[in-house]
Write an enzyme that holds these catalytic residues in place. Structure first.
Site, PDB file in Angstrom:
ATOM      1  N   GLU A  50       9.664  -4.105  10.262  1.00  0.00           N
ATOM      2  CA  GLU A  50      10.114  -2.828   9.680  1.00  0.00           C
ATOM      3  C   GLU A  50      10.656  -1.893  10.751  1.00  0.00           C
ATOM      4  OE1 GLU A  50       7.298  -1.032   6.991  1.00  0.00           O
ATOM      5  OE2 GLU A  50       8.492   0.798   6.774  1.00  0.00           O
ATOM      6  N   LYS A  82      -1.066  -9.214   2.811  1.00  0.00           N
ATOM      7  CA  LYS A  82      -0.299  -8.771   3.986  1.00  0.00           C
ATOM      8  C   LYS A  82      -1.149  -7.770   4.742  1.00  0.00           C
ATOM      9  CE  LYS A  82       3.417  -5.890   3.659  1.00  0.00           C
ATOM     10  NZ  LYS A  82       2.912  -4.698   4.384  1.00  0.00           N
ATOM     11  N   GLU A 142      -1.218  -5.352   8.685  1.00  0.00           N
ATOM     12  CA  GLU A 142      -0.331  -4.802   9.712  1.00  0.00           C
ATOM     13  C   GLU A 142      -0.883  -5.012  11.122  1.00  0.00           C
ATOM     14  OE1 GLU A 142       0.373  -0.658   8.838  1.00  0.00           O
ATOM     15  OE2 GLU A 142       1.057  -1.101   6.808  1.00  0.00           O
ATOM     16  N   ASP A 195      -1.130  -6.002  -0.376  1.00  0.00           N
ATOM     17  CA  ASP A 195      -1.468  -5.409   0.928  1.00  0.00           C
ATOM     18  C   ASP A 195      -2.969  -5.218   1.055  1.00  0.00           C
ATOM     19  OD1 ASP A 195       0.730  -5.117   2.546  1.00  0.00           O
ATOM     20  OD2 ASP A 195       1.209  -3.087   1.875  1.00  0.00           O
ATOM     21  N   ASP A 207       0.839  -1.205   0.000  1.00  0.00           N
ATOM     22  CA  ASP A 207       0.000   0.000   0.000  1.00  0.00           C
ATOM     23  C   ASP A 207       0.875   1.256   0.000  1.00  0.00           C
ATOM     24  OD1 ASP A 207       0.875  -0.141   2.606  1.00  0.00           O
ATOM     25  OD2 ASP A 207      -1.117  -0.038   3.525  1.00  0.00           O
ATOM     26  N   SER A 208       2.211   1.073   0.023  1.00  0.00           N
ATOM     27  CA  SER A 208       3.110   2.213  -0.184  1.00  0.00           C
ATOM     28  C   SER A 208       2.845   2.851  -1.539  1.00  0.00           C
ATOM     29  CB  SER A 208       4.574   1.775  -0.078  1.00  0.00           C
ATOM     30  OG  SER A 208       4.857   0.734  -0.989  1.00  0.00           O
TER      31      SER A 208
HETATM   32  O1  KIV Z   1       3.648  -1.128   1.489  1.00  0.00           O
HETATM   33  C1  KIV Z   1       4.833  -1.520   1.426  1.00  0.00           C
HETATM   34  O2  KIV Z   1       5.559  -1.271   0.456  1.00  0.00           O
HETATM   35  C2  KIV Z   1       5.339  -2.293   2.555  1.00  0.00           C
HETATM   36  C3  KIV Z   1       6.817  -2.547   2.637  1.00  0.00           C
HETATM   37  C4  KIV Z   1       7.529  -1.368   3.175  1.00  0.00           C
HETATM   38  C5  KIV Z   1       7.121  -3.751   3.452  1.00  0.00           C
HETATM   39  O3  KIV Z   1       4.590  -2.683   3.401  1.00  0.00           O
END
Ligand code: KIV
Length: 278
Positions: free
Chosen positions: A185, A116, A118, A86, A42-43
């Protein structure tokens, strides 16, 4: 590549590489580079969509970018990297039903094989437990968790013994809930190495030292394309500068007076347009 293969990599001491991608072009680059796992993180909210945090990205946007990533791969499916998408903010914080619907959509309508999410609050652990029982592989994420930016900021996490103990307990909870891997992280390297030894699932670090089972990086950071480089993830090349220089060269070449000036173009025999009002 299947999630269970990463556990075999850990057992055999083979380092795991994870790179992010956000569209077909970046996906083809990271596949050609040989990454084991491609994370549609989600970055992308910040890297690609111009948001100040990861919070605004929607499930629909994550789905569309994950589909684009999967279209960028070449070759037989079994030889392609594992795709992890994500779960965006608010797609799993409101309970297991919504989480299963969101994660199920990502797996059903794109080539992602895992999600993924969090944190490890009891509610999140319950969500992970449900996802795993419904056949959806889950990668956990502890330490600096950007979806909690308004509570934790972007600073290094687990710096004192109490928060380190808490993080260890949370990591064990995530393993017990069925996560197949865990991203750590921006935490102290010794803590990450300790967790690597304690857990049977692989720990994948970013800003967590070299003593992890694998490393994950935001591809745009590695290539030096993002304006705000995280201090714990240095660039390999100054990609932004290289691109701008190359584009500037092209622009100034086009602007050079090498074409005939418009006045040198011979007049045509087209009749004059009628005067207004006729
Ligand atoms: O969203 C993302 O790119 C991430 C990485 C920093 C692990 O969660």
């Amino acid at each position: 590549m299947r999630p269970a293969e990463l556990i075999r990599f850990k057992q055999s001491g083979r380092a795991i590489t994870v790179l992010t991608a956000w569209d077909s072009l970046s996906a083809s680059l990271v596949q050609e580079a040989g990454a084991d796992v491609v994370l549609v993180g989600d970055s992308l909210a910040m890297v690609v969509l111009g948001h100040a945090t990861t919070l605004p990205v929607t499930l629909e946007q994550m789905l569309s970018h994950t589909q684009a990533v999967c279209r960028g791969f070449q070759g037989a499916l079994h030889a392609q990297p594992l795709v992890v998408a994500d779960l965006p903010f608010l797609s799993y914080q409101c309970g297991p039903e919504r989480a299963v619907a969101a994660a199920g959509l990502l797996l059903k309508d794109s080539g992602a094989a895992a999600v993924k999410l969090e944190g490890a609050e009891p509610e999140v652990v319950a969500v992970i437990d449900r996802l795993v029982r419904m056949g959806i592989p889950v990668m956990g994420h502890l330490g600096l968790t950007p979806q909690a930016v308004h509570r934790l900021g972007y600073r290094r996490q687990a710096q004192d013994p109490r928060s380190q103990e808490k993080l260890k307990r949370q990591a064990l909870d995530l393993e017990a809930a069925g996560c197949f891997a865990l991203v750590l992280e921006h935490i102290p390297a010794e803590l990450a190495a300790d967790l690597r030894a304690q857990l049977t699932i692989p720990v994948i670090g970013i800003g967590a030292g070299a003593g992890c089972d694998g490393q994950v990086r935001v591809t745009a950071d590695l290539l030096g394309l993002t304006p705000q480089q995280p201090p714990f993830s240095p660039a390999l090349i100054q990609g932004r500068q290289l691109c701008v220089e190359a584009l500037k060269g092209w622009v100034s070449q086009q602007q050079a007076p090498h074409l005939a000036a418009p006045s040198a173009v011979p007049p045509t025999n087209t009749p004059a347009p009628p005067a207004p009002g006729c």
